[in-house]
Design a protein around this motif. Structure first.
Motif, mmCIF file in Angstrom:
data_model
loop_
_atom_site.group_PDB
_atom_site.id
_atom_site.type_symbol
_atom_site.label_atom_id
_atom_site.label_comp_id
_atom_site.label_asym_id
_atom_site.label_seq_id
_atom_site.Cartn_x
_atom_site.Cartn_y
_atom_site.Cartn_z
ATOM 1 N N ARG A 22 42.124 134.556 50.552
ATOM 2 C CA ARG A 22 42.002 134.944 49.147
ATOM 3 C C ARG A 22 40.724 135.756 48.990
ATOM 4 O O ARG A 22 39.731 135.514 49.690
ATOM 5 N N ILE B 116 44.825 143.167 47.730
ATOM 6 C CA ILE B 116 46.004 143.339 46.873
ATOM 7 C C ILE B 116 46.196 142.046 46.081
ATOM 8 O O ILE B 116 46.362 140.978 46.663
ATOM 9 N N GLU B 117 46.156 142.158 44.761
ATOM 10 C CA GLU B 117 46.429 141.033 43.872
ATOM 11 C C GLU B 117 45.683 139.758 44.264
ATOM 12 O O GLU B 117 46.259 138.667 44.338
ATOM 13 N N GLY B 118 44.386 139.916 44.576
ATOM 14 C CA GLY B 118 43.562 138.758 44.901
ATOM 15 C C GLY B 118 43.682 138.265 46.328
ATOM 16 O O GLY B 118 43.102 137.242 46.682
ATOM 17 N N ARG B 119 44.418 138.988 47.168
ATOM 18 C CA ARG B 119 44.560 138.641 48.588
ATOM 19 C C ARG B 119 43.878 139.695 49.438
ATOM 20 O O ARG B 119 44.003 140.885 49.168
#
Length: 101
Positions: free
Chosen positions: A9, A93-96
């Motif tokens: 994350r 990407i999207e918190g990853r």
């Protein structure tokens, strides 16, 4: 073409941090340098030190065992630019955090 694999994350790799990511037998060091993300082979070419535990100065990671320095951008060693570690494309990407392997 490399495949992007989720490594952690984004909150687990804050600015100033180094982290180990293992995938398919590869040890990959992840770094966040003032918001810029880097991924490179984790094992120092000199004596096998764990680079994810090393300090970072600018775009150089310093091996914690014997202080060999490697450029996070291209994997080159400051002592001998012909010695190089693999570097990997990395993105958020999207918190990853994802790494191309």
């Amino acid at each position: 073409m490399p495949e992007f694999i989720a490594a952690c994350r984004a909150e687990d790799l804050p600015p100033g941090a180094g982290r180990l990511f293992q995938h398919d037998g590869k040890d990959i060091a992840l770094f966040n340098v003032k918001g810029a993300l880097y991924a490179m082979e984790d094992t120092c070419l000199h004596a096998g030190g764990p680079l994810h535990e090393g300090g970072v100065l600018g775009t150089m990671v310093i091996c914690p065992w014997h202080h060999w320095e490697f450029d996070l951008r291209d994997g080159s060693c400051s002592l001998n630019p012909h010695h190089k570690l693999a570097v990997y494309e990395i993105r958020e990407i999207e918190g990853r955090i994802e790494v191309a392997v």
